[in-house]
Design a protein around this motif. Sequence first.
Motif, PDB file in Angstrom:
ATOM      1  N   TYR A  51       0.829  -1.207   0.000  1.00 38.92           N
ATOM      2  CA  TYR A  51       0.000   0.000   0.000  1.00 38.92           C
ATOM      3  C   TYR A  51       0.867   1.263   0.000  1.00 38.92           C
ATOM      4  O   TYR A  51       0.544   2.254  -0.657  1.00 38.92           O
ATOM      5  CB  TYR A  51      -0.914   0.011   1.227  1.00 38.92           C
ATOM      6  CG  TYR A  51      -1.895   1.167   1.226  1.00 38.92           C
ATOM      7  CD1 TYR A  51      -3.138   1.051   0.614  1.00 38.92           C
ATOM      8  CD2 TYR A  51      -1.556   2.385   1.821  1.00 38.92           C
ATOM      9  CE1 TYR A  51      -4.026   2.109   0.602  1.00 38.92           C
ATOM     10  CE2 TYR A  51      -2.432   3.448   1.813  1.00 38.92           C
ATOM     11  CZ  TYR A  51      -3.660   3.312   1.203  1.00 38.92           C
ATOM     12  OH  TYR A  51      -4.529   4.369   1.189  1.00 38.92           O
ATOM     13  N   HIS A  56      -1.445   2.552  -6.953  1.00 39.11           N
ATOM     14  CA  HIS A  56      -2.806   2.193  -6.595  1.00 39.11           C
ATOM     15  C   HIS A  56      -3.723   2.264  -7.815  1.00 39.11           C
ATOM     16  O   HIS A  56      -3.514   3.065  -8.719  1.00 39.11           O
ATOM     17  CB  HIS A  56      -3.346   3.146  -5.522  1.00 39.11           C
ATOM     18  CG  HIS A  56      -2.671   2.989  -4.197  1.00 39.11           C
ATOM     19  ND1 HIS A  56      -3.239   3.398  -3.020  1.00 39.11           N
ATOM     20  CD2 HIS A  56      -1.477   2.453  -3.852  1.00 39.11           C
ATOM     21  CE1 HIS A  56      -2.422   3.139  -2.010  1.00 39.11           C
ATOM     22  NE2 HIS A  56      -1.340   2.576  -2.500  1.00 39.11           N
ATOM     23  N   GLN A  75      -5.111   4.049   6.958  1.00 39.30           N
ATOM     24  CA  GLN A  75      -5.247   3.290   5.722  1.00 39.30           C
ATOM     25  C   GLN A  75      -4.436   1.998   5.772  1.00 39.30           C
ATOM     26  O   GLN A  75      -4.900   0.938   5.358  1.00 39.30           O
ATOM     27  CB  GLN A  75      -4.808   4.136   4.529  1.00 39.30           C
ATOM     28  CG  GLN A  75      -5.766   5.253   4.164  1.00 39.30           C
ATOM     29  CD  GLN A  75      -7.095   4.738   3.659  1.00 39.30           C
ATOM     30  OE1 GLN A  75      -7.175   3.668   3.095  1.00 39.30           O
ATOM     31  NE2 GLN A  75      -8.154   5.501   3.875  1.00 39.30           N
ATOM     32  N   LEU A  80      -7.044  -0.461   3.747  1.00 37.51           N
ATOM     33  CA  LEU A  80      -6.662  -1.297   2.601  1.00 37.51           C
ATOM     34  C   LEU A  80      -7.336  -2.660   2.623  1.00 37.51           C
ATOM     35  O   LEU A  80      -7.302  -3.387   1.625  1.00 37.51           O
ATOM     36  CB  LEU A  80      -5.138  -1.458   2.539  1.00 37.51           C
ATOM     37  CG  LEU A  80      -4.429  -2.177   3.696  1.00 37.51           C
ATOM     38  CD1 LEU A  80      -4.415  -3.679   3.518  1.00 37.51           C
ATOM     39  CD2 LEU A  80      -2.998  -1.648   3.838  1.00 37.51           C
ATOM     40  N   ALA A 402      -4.236  -5.077  -1.793  1.00 34.96           N
ATOM     41  CA  ALA A 402      -3.985  -3.893  -0.958  1.00 34.96           C
ATOM     42  C   ALA A 402      -3.982  -2.609  -1.770  1.00 34.96           C
ATOM     43  O   ALA A 402      -4.359  -1.552  -1.272  1.00 34.96           O
ATOM     44  CB  ALA A 402      -2.659  -4.064  -0.227  1.00 34.96           C
ATOM     45  N   THR A 403      -3.568  -2.682  -3.030  1.00 36.99           N
ATOM     46  CA  THR A 403      -3.498  -1.509  -3.891  1.00 36.99           C
ATOM     47  C   THR A 403      -4.728  -1.362  -4.781  1.00 36.99           C
ATOM     48  O   THR A 403      -4.710  -0.615  -5.758  1.00 36.99           O
ATOM     49  CB  THR A 403      -2.224  -1.544  -4.740  1.00 36.99           C
ATOM     50  OG1 THR A 403      -2.162  -2.787  -5.459  1.00 36.99           O
ATOM     51  CG2 THR A 403      -0.984  -1.396  -3.869  1.00 36.99           C
TER      52      THR A 403
END
Length: 408
Positions: A51, A56, A75, A80, A402-403
Amino acid sequence: MAKHWTVGAGRPKEGLLWPGLARVNWPFLKAVTWIFVLSRVLFIETASLAYMYLPHAWVETPQGTLPPSGSLAYQVLGGLWVHWDGLWYLSISTFGYQGRPTATAFFPLFPMAMKLLGGGVIGGIVVSLAAFAGGLYFFGRLAELEFGPRVAWFSLMALAFFPTAFYLNAVYSESLFFALAAASLYYLRTQRYWIAGPLAALTTLDTIYGFLLMLPFAWQIWRQEGVRFSRLVHTVWPAVGLLGYMVFLFFRFGDPLVFESAQSNWARHPELLFVTLYQAMISAWNAIPLFFSAHHLFLGGVPSLTASNFFNFLFALCAIFLAVVSFSRIPFYLWMYSVAALLIPFSYPAVGTPLMSMPRLVLEAFPLFLGLGSIMARVRWTRALYFIAAIPLGMLLTALFATAHWVA
């Protein structure tokens, strides 16, 4: 460590809701705790680093909601873990179904549990982590009862470090289902039907996969009790939760099956098993160049689903392999449930991504990890092979999730 576990010896002492608490099996609890902690640290650390340092994607959120916002620390610790379906669960726990038929595809138990803890992202993560810990406990007890401590150890390791096991601490319903289903099957096996039954009913308030527990219930009760109506009546428990949800939907939307028609929003439709597999194979072949392109996988903007067709098909092949090799290795009541769970995504594909979410949905067939654990317990080289393949792939998929890039 596993060799010091106490092997289950049939039905536990009557009257104990939580077997082992009257005489705590500390080596067993220690083993479960270490597996839980080490696996969660791996996925959480991977997700946090991804992240912070990787590009992202942009995620379209459900109507009436926004992605969780806040500081970088918030976050990394929470936001995330609420991408994709997690945003739907967050929406439902915060606003309810609000006359949105599409939201009914997400069953109410998990967002209800979130709401009990405030309805936010952190509440959802706490529910998932606590449920996963409980699920490991009962899955380990079931494995120990059926196979002994050695197979139980490797089964727990295989499940906890499975490449998509990161979903078991995300704001998704998989952990809660795993805990309820594993506990239900354990109590079914130990003939505590008045505990197993209500737990099975709760699974169908969490996901449609809970309804499939009727199969192992019917088979195992017949094997253990014979043709006795007073016992076979427990077979209907998995349908109770689903019926309750359908009654709610009838009064709210006028259609008790609206959750099924809502699947069309993801282009899902009934299809023959072999047609789905053929379409998935063609889609996977076309996706190979994209999957092996790091630039494409972590591309900014609207995330693409195309590359996922490659690993969707890989996970499908893995699931089929496990189902085949597990046939003679795990009890039939567990095998029949697992196969039925796999048939749902195989028979209900999505247009363009035939096996959409297959990497995650393998977790619904969690008894197959007993078959994998039995192989790992007997064949030494399979352990290294499994972790050499599972951990890097798991880190890649965790980084994608996560992204906000599409995984499952």
